[in-house]
Design a protein around this motif. Structure first.
Motif, PDB file in Angstrom:
ATOM      1  N   ALA A  51      -1.884  13.092   6.926  1.00  0.00           N
ATOM      2  CA  ALA A  51      -2.514  11.956   7.601  1.00  0.00           C
ATOM      3  C   ALA A  51      -3.798  12.383   8.313  1.00  0.00           C
ATOM      4  O   ALA A  51      -4.797  11.653   8.293  1.00  0.00           O
ATOM      5  N   LEU A  52      -3.775  13.576   8.929  1.00  0.00           N
ATOM      6  CA  LEU A  52      -4.964  14.080   9.617  1.00  0.00           C
ATOM      7  C   LEU A  52      -6.107  14.292   8.628  1.00  0.00           C
ATOM      8  O   LEU A  52      -7.252  13.882   8.875  1.00  0.00           O
ATOM      9  N   ILE A  53      -5.809  14.933   7.502  1.00  0.00           N
ATOM     10  CA  ILE A  53      -6.855  15.214   6.516  1.00  0.00           C
ATOM     11  C   ILE A  53      -7.383  13.920   5.906  1.00  0.00           C
ATOM     12  O   ILE A  53      -8.606  13.720   5.802  1.00  0.00           O
ATOM     13  N   ALA A  54      -6.465  13.025   5.519  1.00  0.00           N
ATOM     14  CA  ALA A  54      -6.892  11.774   4.888  1.00  0.00           C
ATOM     15  C   ALA A  54      -7.691  10.908   5.863  1.00  0.00           C
ATOM     16  O   ALA A  54      -8.739  10.355   5.503  1.00  0.00           O
ATOM     17  N   GLY A  55      -7.197  10.793   7.095  1.00  0.00           N
ATOM     18  CA  GLY A  55      -7.907   9.985   8.084  1.00  0.00           C
ATOM     19  C   GLY A  55      -9.269  10.554   8.416  1.00  0.00           C
ATOM     20  O   GLY A  55     -10.267   9.821   8.530  1.00  0.00           O
ATOM     21  N   SER A  56      -9.355  11.882   8.570  1.00  0.00           N
ATOM     22  CA  SER A  56     -10.640  12.522   8.885  1.00  0.00           C
ATOM     23  C   SER A  56     -11.633  12.319   7.755  1.00  0.00           C
ATOM     24  O   SER A  56     -12.808  12.001   7.991  1.00  0.00           O
ATOM     25  N   ALA A  57     -11.161  12.493   6.518  1.00  0.00           N
ATOM     26  CA  ALA A  57     -12.058  12.319   5.372  1.00  0.00           C
ATOM     27  C   ALA A  57     -12.550  10.878   5.285  1.00  0.00           C
ATOM     28  O   ALA A  57     -13.723  10.622   4.976  1.00  0.00           O
ATOM     29  N   ALA A  58     -11.661   9.923   5.553  1.00  0.00           N
ATOM     30  CA  ALA A  58     -12.057   8.508   5.490  1.00  0.00           C
ATOM     31  C   ALA A  58     -13.124   8.188   6.538  1.00  0.00           C
ATOM     32  O   ALA A  58     -14.120   7.514   6.241  1.00  0.00           O
ATOM     33  N   VAL A  59     -12.930   8.676   7.756  1.00  0.00           N
ATOM     34  CA  VAL A  59     -13.919   8.426   8.819  1.00  0.00           C
ATOM     35  C   VAL A  59     -15.246   9.090   8.480  1.00  0.00           C
ATOM     36  O   VAL A  59     -16.331   8.514   8.672  1.00  0.00           O
ATOM     37  N   ALA A  60     -15.184  10.329   7.981  1.00  0.00           N
ATOM     38  CA  ALA A  60     -16.423  11.023   7.596  1.00  0.00           C
ATOM     39  C   ALA A  60     -17.134  10.277   6.475  1.00  0.00           C
ATOM     40  O   ALA A  60     -18.374  10.215   6.443  1.00  0.00           O
ATOM     41  N   GLY A  61     -16.363   9.712   5.546  1.00  0.00           N
ATOM     42  CA  GLY A  61     -16.968   8.930   4.481  1.00  0.00           C
ATOM     43  C   GLY A  61     -17.658   7.679   5.014  1.00  0.00           C
ATOM     44  O   GLY A  61     -18.758   7.331   4.563  1.00  0.00           O
ATOM     45  N   VAL A  62     -17.021   7.007   5.975  1.00  0.00           N
ATOM     46  CA  VAL A  62     -17.648   5.837   6.595  1.00  0.00           C
ATOM     47  C   VAL A  62     -18.928   6.234   7.331  1.00  0.00           C
ATOM     48  O   VAL A  62     -19.940   5.520   7.288  1.00  0.00           O
ATOM     49  N   ALA A  63     -18.892   7.399   7.989  1.00  0.00           N
ATOM     50  CA  ALA A  63     -20.064   7.853   8.753  1.00  0.00           C
ATOM     51  C   ALA A  63     -21.280   8.038   7.860  1.00  0.00           C
ATOM     52  O   ALA A  63     -22.421   7.865   8.311  1.00  0.00           O
TER      53      ALA A  63
END
Length: 525
Positions: A8-20
């Motif tokens: 969840a940490l990796i997936a959530g972090s990647a998703a936020v970075a993608g939005v950024a």
């Protein structure tokens, strides 16, 4: 840590970075902000930073990928300002911030205050690289910031060890501290020098790309562990090895380079995203241990330390920029500068996960450990948010000269023209040799056509663009090539669906098209 929270940490972090990437906000800032909010969302597990994981497992690959992508020649050309920041400034910040904390907090002894100073002294490698990349700073400023962030962790960790020894009453004095610093720095560089040539020779001799990439993933951990095993700086060992390998990367097989670039981009993206998300997620852990320091006093201490960090950097950067230039030799060797560059460098001192990891590694028995952890956290958040958010408008306000894209493209075109001339001469020599006489003329013409296309591609970027579509000839070539390849791809898939070819043959045909599409993309720049 359990598997599901980690995923969840990796997936959530990647998703936020993608939005950024679709917003003007640098990814590190958005990740920290989301981490701060997510820390109090019901159901989100507690993510406590473990220094035994961050320092040996996260720091080496992050340093390695940043150093491999750095220019050894540019770093060497700017060695003086980099050394003044990565060594001189970190030691100065340790003393200045530590003494300021000692004056502001009467309960804090000077050795413990110096521990705090050492913990928050180094600007973060990941933050500096990520934000500099996002902002497109001038090359020399970016090189100085990257060079500083590659080396300063080693200085800070050594200063922390010396200050911690004094805080727990086992200090060997100034002489012992200097000796430890020399052993760590010289030893780290020495281990890197010993490892870099054998590793490079091994990389050259391994012809299997999968083995090459496996070795590449192990290199930073091997260099770090080898140096730490002998009491030297693992950070410096990783940086030395990475700079050498990056400088000689052209000697490695092309398949390895292509795969390695893709692999390390993924690794860097995931680790950077996770690191900044973890910073924000530390808020409940930090506040939970604050105890007696809760209330207005803690807020005042946090503001005072943050201001001390910001002021200390400017106090060091401006004299370190202009005083050495009193020497005529330095003025002749280095490009001229004005007050704008040190303002940017001074304001770009964001702290990050290394400081937090060091703070978490402070032994439980050290006095005021929870306060050190809290002040480190607030300083990291403060520099990332305040300086990170204001750095882009500051750069725009200072009107720094942008990169000269036209000049860079012209230099690239001239370099390609010289290389193509050499390739054409070599092709003529080879075609005259008897063993190559069986090559059919159409294939020889194809070699010349590909060479001519590569030579013209960069020059075409300097040409006029289509007034309707805004495309250059280079863009049109790329688009048409991809449309043709896509048409072939659809036919191959339909033939597979009709069972006229099997999946194994489809994969082979698609791979060939993928390589041709990549070639068309790269040829057009």
């Amino acid at each position: 840590m359990e598997v599901l929270p980690l995923v969840a940490l990796i997936a959530g972090s990647a998703a936020v970075a993608g939005v950024a990437r679709r917003t003007p906000v640098p990814a590190p800032l958005l990740l920290v902000a989301v981490g701060l909010v997510a820390a109090y969302v019901p159901g989100v597990p507690s993510y406590a930073l473990d220094p035994h994981i961050v320092l040996p497992l996260l720091l080496p690959p992050l340093l390695y990928t940043a150093a491999v992508d750095s220019s050894y020649l540019d770093l060497r050309a700017n060695m003086r300002p980099i050394a003044l920041l990565s060594v001189g400034y970190v030691l100065f910040a340790t003393l200045a911030v530590g003494y300021a904390a000692y004056l502001v907090m009467p309960d804090l002894s000077l050795p413990v205050a110096l521990v705090l100073g050492a913990v928050i002294a180094p600007p973060d490698a990941v933050a500096a690289t990520a934000i500099a990349r996002k902002l497109g700073l001038p090359n020399r400023i970016t090189t100085i910031l990257q060079g500083e962030s590659l080396v300063n962790d080693a200085t800070a960790i050594t200063a922390y060890k010396v200050a911690l020894a004094a805080a727990v009453g086992v200090s060997a004095g100034w002489a012992g501290g200097i000796a430890e610093f020399l052993v760590a720095s010289v030893g780290g560089v020495g281990v890197g020098l010993l490892l870099m040539v054998p590793i490079h020779q091994l990389r050259k001799r391994l012809k299997e790309p999968l083995l090459q990439n496996t070795l590449s993933l192990l290199i930073p951990f091997v260099a770090y562990a080898a140096a730490e095993r002998v009491g030297a700086s693992g950070v410096l060992a990783v940086v030395v090895v990475a700079l050498y390998l990056g400088h000689r990367n052209w000697q490695v097989d092309f398949q390895t380079r292509l795969q390695e670039e893709a692999v390390w981009k993924v690794v860097a993206f995931v680790l950077e995203s996770v690191v900044f998300a973890l910073i924000g997620l530390q808020l409940p852990v930090v506040l939970k241990g604050l105890g007696e320091y809760e209330g207005p006093a803690a807020a005042w201490y946090a503001i005072a330390v943050f201001l001390a960090v910001v002021v200390a950097r400017f106090v060091w950067v401006f004299p370190a920029t202009f005083l050495p230039r009193l020497s005529a030799r330095i003025r002749r060797r280095e490009p001229d500068t004005d007050w704008k560059a040190p303002v940017i460098v001074g304001w770009a001192g964001m702290r990050g996960v290394v400081s937090l990891a060091i703070a978490f590694s402070v032994p439980v028995g050290v006095p005021h450990r929870n306060l050190i952890l809290f002040l480190t956290f607030t300083t990291v958040i403060g520099t990332l948010v305040v300086q990170g958010l204001t750095l882009p408008p500051l750069i725009r306000a200072l009107k720094l000269p942008p990169k000269d894209v036209q000049a860079e493209t012209l230099a690239e075109a001239q370099a390609q023209s010289e290389a193509s001339r050499a390739a054409e001469e070599r092709l003529t020599e080879l075609l005259e040799q008897p063993e190559n006489s069986t090559l059919p003329p159409p294939l020889a013409d194809r070699l010349r056509t590909v060479l001519e296309r590569r030579r013209n591609a960069v020059w075409e970027r300097l040409g006029e663009v289509n007034p309707v579509t805004g495309e250059s000839a280079d863009d049109v070539y790329r688009r048409l090539a991809r449309e043709m390849i896509e048409a072939e791809r659809e036919v191959f898939v339909s033939l597979r669906d009709l069972r006229r070819i099997d999946d194994e043959m489809l994969r082979a045909l698609l791979r060939r098209l993928d390589l041709e599409e990549a070639a068309a993309y790269r040829e057009s720049g």
